[in-house]
Every structure is written in structure tokens, then in C-alpha cells.
Design a protein around this motif. Structure first.
Motif, mmCIF file in Angstrom:
data_model
loop_
_atom_site.group_PDB
_atom_site.id
_atom_site.type_symbol
_atom_site.label_atom_id
_atom_site.label_comp_id
_atom_site.label_asym_id
_atom_site.label_seq_id
_atom_site.Cartn_x
_atom_site.Cartn_y
_atom_site.Cartn_z
ATOM 1 N N ARG A 37 7.713 -0.415 -1.699
ATOM 2 C CA ARG A 37 6.335 -0.314 -1.222
ATOM 3 C C ARG A 37 5.553 0.754 -1.991
ATOM 4 N NH1 ARG A 37 6.036 -2.852 4.033
ATOM 5 N NH2 ARG A 37 4.341 -1.515 4.794
ATOM 6 N N ALA A 38 6.213 1.869 -2.279
ATOM 7 C CA ALA A 38 5.562 2.922 -3.056
ATOM 8 C C ALA A 38 5.184 2.425 -4.443
ATOM 9 C CB ALA A 38 6.484 4.138 -3.158
ATOM 10 N N GLU A 39 6.088 1.712 -5.069
ATOM 11 C CA GLU A 39 5.812 1.193 -6.410
ATOM 12 C C GLU A 39 4.706 0.154 -6.401
ATOM 13 O OE1 GLU A 39 10.237 1.802 -8.445
ATOM 14 O OE2 GLU A 39 9.756 -0.094 -7.440
ATOM 15 N N LYS A 40 4.558 -0.559 -5.295
ATOM 16 C CA LYS A 40 3.497 -1.555 -5.210
ATOM 17 C C LYS A 40 2.114 -0.920 -5.170
ATOM 18 C CE LYS A 40 1.396 -5.047 -2.249
ATOM 19 N NZ LYS A 40 1.427 -5.777 -0.963
ATOM 20 N N VAL A 41 1.929 0.102 -4.331
ATOM 21 C CA VAL A 41 0.587 0.587 -4.047
ATOM 22 C C VAL A 41 0.187 1.826 -4.838
ATOM 23 C CG1 VAL A 41 1.090 2.165 -2.116
ATOM 24 C CG2 VAL A 41 -1.009 0.780 -2.086
ATOM 25 N N ASN A 42 1.158 2.589 -5.341
ATOM 26 C CA ASN A 42 0.803 3.855 -5.989
ATOM 27 C C ASN A 42 -0.041 3.699 -7.250
ATOM 28 O OD1 ASN A 42 1.029 6.804 -5.892
ATOM 29 N ND2 ASN A 42 2.098 6.546 -7.850
ATOM 30 N N PRO A 43 0.123 2.636 -8.041
ATOM 31 C CA PRO A 43 -0.773 2.507 -9.207
ATOM 32 C C PRO A 43 -2.256 2.506 -8.839
ATOM 33 C CG PRO A 43 1.102 1.054 -9.463
ATOM 34 C CD PRO A 43 1.193 1.610 -8.064
ATOM 35 N N GLN A 44 -2.603 2.047 -7.649
ATOM 36 C CA GLN A 44 -3.995 2.076 -7.215
ATOM 37 C C GLN A 44 -4.387 3.419 -6.607
ATOM 38 O OE1 GLN A 44 -3.073 -1.699 -4.956
ATOM 39 N NE2 GLN A 44 -5.256 -2.043 -5.348
ATOM 40 N N LEU A 45 -3.460 4.040 -5.886
ATOM 41 C CA LEU A 45 -3.793 5.261 -5.146
ATOM 42 C C LEU A 45 -3.543 6.539 -5.933
ATOM 43 C CD1 LEU A 45 -2.285 4.396 -1.642
ATOM 44 C CD2 LEU A 45 -4.655 4.137 -2.405
#
Length: 481
Positions: A37-45
Motif C-alpha cells: 500500500r505504501a508503494e502504491k500511494v507514496n509516489p503521489q504523496l
């Protein structure tokens, strides 16, 4: 692992830990899902500085799922003045390299003893001296509610990943609002505990003359209480201590709460409060009245011009001192061009402050603490905005070298004039997420309590959480699969 994903979408840490205890899945499976989940959203955040699977797996070794109400649940360490073994501590600055922490500090030691799995570190502004998380070293942490807006500071990375449903809670720290401000920006619960309640050793006695304290941001009130059960209590050699604590903060949550007298103020001197924020405060006041509490308009006894001058004196002098400490460690003075312009201004403006000036500022803060303690005899809790306006946009606080200390101070005060008083007085204070504006941005409100009375705040927050639930408010940028 889809069932774990569904759980992480809506559950708090205690519920997740209960599934672990019931063997619905293993701690390793949960960790792998959190990392996914971290790898999914961190590029945006851009909320996570370091995602370290190896360090996290080490935390799983010999884990006791009965160690606490949150045992086995992964979380993150804020990347600011906090040692977590195996992780880099950059403090958000280019002036430091990539040294790896060789020990855990006392706070992280307690987290790990409680079975919390540290999976990495979160983004924070350089030295924690901003209400937005943006730095030349790590870039900007963005709000999952709107990527054009800041997730707040200085615990902005922690707040963004919790709001986005990567983890249900994350370590945070607060020296002038750095738990409550990002909690407001991201629609989370965030409690700053009383001075002396939390451990900050073994190397540090106090942060910013006693203003700073660690704790967390969380989706639920009970997770915050459970984290206090794990971590609260004076550590060895601490210069401050809070009043005695209950055997369990979680156990206190649902006990009957007396009718509270709540003081309300919604503006501070010359710094305007936006209409959306006024609506949020009035909504919160109505919620409290509906719960049976009395709300009365008040004005706290603070000379804000003097207060903010003293606050910035203490904060900036400590920043200059820390930069000098980096130079001593490195064997040469720090190249100030490596610092973000804001901190360069602080250092240059305050590096020659006399000991007498500094002690006078600290003395004034102690006087304020005594004054507020007397004032709080008339009120159980004080309600105010957390911020004076909606979350700022990325770049609004990117001050260039032309900005003076006064320019920066005025900008900060216009945005967040409400949070710093509780740091100076040592009172507990919390952000409660009850209101979202028409643009879909969260607008938090602050409740401050009497020194050492975290239980009153937590019980009130629990009442509000049950009356106006927020855990199912999920931002458009999220880790949901």
C-alpha cells in the motif's frame, strides 16, 4: 491478501491487532500488505522518506502479540530527531548525510516493546521548523485530500500516510503544533500530550525549552489512547514529569464524562480567521452542547505579540544551536547554503542572541504557564480553531532569502496562531476532525485541557467521534486496492 486490504481501508489499529491475535493472518502478511500500500500511494504523496523491509522484518522477530492492544501493527517513525535503529535520520536537511541510527531512542524502544513494527520513516520539514512539510532534501509531502495542498507540518508525512490508509497510526512530534496542524490538514485525530508525560531520552532532555513532545496521529481516538498506554511515562533522567497517569488510557475512554465547561474563542488579535474555520468551530461547539456540555465565549490571557516574539526567539535560537552542533560533529562549520532559506534566516538572525535574552523568553513562557493554569480553574477545556484557514497550497511557505524573520513569523502566525500556546504552557491539546469544507478539505478544531488531564480530552474526543464519526471519510488519493 485482499481481506487484509479491506481491513486496512476502514479499521483502526486495535481492530487490526485483534485480527492478528485471532490468527486471521500473520504479522508478516500484514507487513507485506502495508508495504504494498505504501508503494502504491507514496509516489503521489511523497510522505515516506524510507521504506525499509529489512528493518521491519527484524521487528517481527520474537514478536509478542499480547504485548499491547496494538501489537503486530506496522507503523512509521517520523524522520525528525528520533532514533530508530537501522533507519536514516536526516532531520530533513542536506546538511546531514545518511548516517544510520545504531540504537532506538527511549520512545521507539517502548513502541517496539509494545509490538509495534517500524516499517520506515516519514517526511518532515528541515529541523521541524515549519507548518508545512517541504524541504530541499526530501521535497513536499502532499495532502491526500488534494495534492495541490500541503499535508501540514511538521508531521506531514506521518499524517498523509495515515489519512491515505497505509497504516492506522504513525509516530509524530509536536513543538508548536506539529501533531495538531497536520492532523487538521489531513482529517485525523492528533493529541499533543502534557509536558513531561512522554519519553524523549536518552540523549535529549528537552526540545525547544520544553515545548516539544512525541506522540502520534491516528484514525481513531482509542488508538491514540492505546499508544499512550504503550509509551507514556517519564524516562530516566528527564527534566520534567507530568502528574500520575491512569493504569490504562483505553480503559478510561468510555467511563462517564462529567458535564464540561468549555471556553470558546475563534480569533487571535490581528490574525483573521476564515469563514470555513468559523463554521468548523461553531459546528464543534454545537456538537459539544448536544452532548450536554456548556460552551461559553472567552478570551485566553495571552499577549500574542510578546508571546510570538518569545516563541520564535526560543525556536530560532535552538535551531542555531543545533546547526552549531552539526558543525561540531562534522569538524567544521555548516555551510549555511545547505540549509533551507527559512532556517538560514533563523540562524543568521539569532546566532548572536545573548543568554539573558534567551532566559527572559523562557521565563516569560513559564509565567504564561502559571497564568494559564490559574485561568483554567474556570474551564475544563478550551475550544478554538486548529488553523486560521484551510490547508495551504504547496509552495506558499517556500520563503526565499529575501524574507526576514519578521516576514516568516507573520506568515506562520496568520496561518497557525492557535496551537503554540499549549506547547509553551505544557498543556495537552488535540485536533479533532469534525468538519470538511465545500472543497472537500478537512478543517480541524483544537481542544486544550488542563495540565496532566489527557483523560478528559480523550473522553470528550471519544464522545465526539461516536456522535460525528470520521473514520470512514477517505480521501480521493488513497492506498485502497
Amino acid at each position: 491478501m485482499q481481506d487484509i486490504h479491506q481491513l486496512l481501508n476502514h479499521a483502526d489499529g486495535i481492530e487490526i491487532a485483534n485480527h492478528l491475535k485471532n490468527k486471521a493472518f500473520s504479522p508478516a502478511e500484514l507487513l507485506d500488505t502495508v508495504i504494498e500500500r505504501a508503494e502504491k500511494v507514496n509516489p503521489q504523496l511523497n510522505a515516506i522518506n524510507e521504506l525499509n523491509h529489512e528493518v521491519a522484518v527484524q521487528s517481527l522477530e520474537n514478536i509478542d502479540l499480547n504485548a499491547s492492544a496494538l501489537a503486530g501493527v506496522p507503523s512509521f517513525c517520523k524522520g525528525l530527531f528520533t532514533l530508530s535503529k537501522g533507519l536514516r535520520m536526516t532531520n530533513g536537511t542536506r546538511a546531514l548525510g545518511n548516517d544510520i541510527a545504531e540504537i532506538d531512542d527511549n520512545f521507539i524502544t517502548r513502541y517496539k516493546a509494545g509490538g509495534i513494527v517500524i516499517a520506515g520513516s516519514t517526511n518532515s520539514p528541515e529541523f521541524g521548523t515549519s507548518f508545512t512539510t517541504e524541504s530541499s532534501r526530501h521535497g513536499a509531502a502532499r495532502s491526500p485530500w488534494n495534492l495541490a495542498h500541503s499535508s501540514g507540518g511538521s508531521s506531514g508525512g506521518a499524517s498523509a500516510i495515515v489519512a491515505a490508509r497505509v497504516v492506522p497510526f504513525a509516530h509524530a512530534t509536536d513543538g508548536g503544533g506539529s501533531i495538531r496542524v497536520p492532523a487538521s490538514c489531513c482529517g485525523l485525530f492528533g493529541l499533543k500530550p502534557s509536558r513531561g508525560l512522554m519519553p524523549i531520552g536518552p540523549y535529549v532532555g528537552e526540545g525547544w525549552a520544553g515545548f516539544g513532545t512525541p506522540h502520534a496521529v491516528s484514525l481513531s481516538v482509542r488508538d491514540s489512547a492505546a499508544l499512550l498506554d504503550i509509551s507514556a511515562g517519564t524516562d530516566l533522567g528527564a527534566p520534567y514529569s507530568a502528574p500520575p497517569q491512569p493504569a490504562s488510557y483505553v480503559a478510561e475512554l468510555d467511563k462517564p464524562l462529567k458535564k464540561l465547561k468549555i471556553g470558546l474563542y475563534e480569533s487571535v488579535d490581528r490574525w483573521a480567521t476564515s469563514e470555513d474555520v468559523k463554521k468548523a468551530v461553531q459546528f464543534a461547539a454545537k456538537c459539544c452542547e448536544d452532548l450536554g456540555h456548556d460552551v461559553e465565549i472567552t478570551r485566553i490571557p495571552v499577549d500574542y505579540e510578546l508571546f510570538f516574539n518569545d516563541f520564535f526567539n526560543i525556536m530560532a535560537v535552538n535551531t542555531a544551536d543545533y546547526v552549531g552542533h552539526i558543525g561540531q560533529m562534522q569538524g567544521k562549520p555548516v555551510d549555511l547554503s545547505l540549509l533551507d532559506p527559512r532556517n538560514r534566516t533563523f540562524v543568521e538572525a539569532k546566532k548572536d542572541t545573548s543568554a539573558i535574552e534567551y532566559v527572559n523568553s523562557v521565563t516569560n513562557m513559564h509565567i504564561l504557564g502559571r497564568t494559564m493554569a490559574e485561568y483554567m480553574k474556570d474551564f475544563d477545556v478550551i475550544l478554538s480553531p486548529t488553523l486560521a484557514r484551510e490547508p495551504i497550497k504547496i509552495g506558499e511557505f517556500n520563503f526565499d532569502a529575501s524574507k526576514s524573520l519578521e516576514d516568516i513569523s507573520d506568515a506562520f502566525h496568520a496561518y497557525a496562531p492557535f496551537t503554540t500556546v499549549a506547547n509553551a504552557t505544557g498543556q495537552p491539546a488535540m485536533n479533532v476532525p469534525l468538519f470538511w469544507n465545500d472543497a472537500g478539505l478537512p478543517i480541524g478544531v483544537q481542544f486544550a485541557g488542563r495540565f496532566g488531564e489527557e483523560v478528559t480530552l480523550l473522553q470528550l474526543a471519544r464522545q465526539l467521534e461516536q456522535a460525528v464519526p470520521w473514520i470512514d471519510k477517505i480521501p480521493p488519493v488513497n492506498a485502497i486496492f
